[in-house]
Design an enzyme around this catalytic site. Sequence first.
Site, mmCIF file in Angstrom:
data_model
loop_
_atom_site.group_PDB
_atom_site.id
_atom_site.type_symbol
_atom_site.label_atom_id
_atom_site.label_comp_id
_atom_site.label_asym_id
_atom_site.label_seq_id
_atom_site.Cartn_x
_atom_site.Cartn_y
_atom_site.Cartn_z
ATOM 1 N N HIS A 172 48.469 46.103 33.847
ATOM 2 C CA HIS A 172 49.482 46.053 34.902
ATOM 3 C C HIS A 172 50.013 47.436 35.264
ATOM 4 O O HIS A 172 50.632 47.627 36.309
ATOM 5 C CB HIS A 172 50.624 45.123 34.497
ATOM 6 C CG HIS A 172 51.416 44.637 35.665
ATOM 7 N ND1 HIS A 172 52.596 45.220 36.050
ATOM 8 C CD2 HIS A 172 51.177 43.632 36.535
ATOM 9 C CE1 HIS A 172 53.069 44.586 37.115
ATOM 10 N NE2 HIS A 172 52.218 43.626 37.432
ATOM 11 N N ASP A 176 48.292 45.560 40.414
ATOM 12 C CA ASP A 176 49.254 44.461 40.508
ATOM 13 C C ASP A 176 48.488 43.161 40.772
ATOM 14 O O ASP A 176 47.267 43.161 40.965
ATOM 15 C CB ASP A 176 50.312 44.735 41.570
ATOM 16 C CG ASP A 176 49.740 44.946 42.970
ATOM 17 O OD1 ASP A 176 48.622 44.455 43.256
ATOM 18 O OD2 ASP A 176 50.408 45.592 43.780
#
Length: 183
Positions: A172, A176
Amino acid sequence: VPHLYLFADIDMSAALAQCQRLEGQPGSTISVADVVIHATARALRQFPRLNAHVEAERLVLKGAVHLGVATATPEGMLLPVVPDADRRTLQEIAAVRLRNAAAARRGVLSLGPPATFTILDLGLHDVSRVLPLINPPECAVLGTGAVQERVVSRYRTATVRDMVSASLGCDHRVVDGEYAARF
């Protein structure tokens, strides 16, 4: 690594039909795993952040697509690499995967380029879903389970299709959910 996971069920009916058509040809050893490797390698060209490494807290986009294919051995899982997978034909991928798997089971892996992305396919073990962990410094990993006949709605009609559940694990810090979902 802060993991982000996405899941999708993929219709593999056409891929299985292609494998069966090729099966009758001399020397053909194409499997569903090879189709997944082939498709993943081509998709990574369009999504370079998933084909990257995090090195010393910086992102390094990799120009080549070297796919690590998790392979079971008597001593555990090894990760032989299909180098330049995005530039290989389906038949070339199958040949490299089979050669690599045989070498891994003998405990002999060549020291070629490191993987830029990993695939964990547990379909042969009749596992329906897998939640794979990213293999650092890579930024993503794809896990697939067994191809299973499932009743699905297609054109508003119930039909049986050959489906596989796939999970994409992403770093992450690098991507995204929207970017990963497009992949």
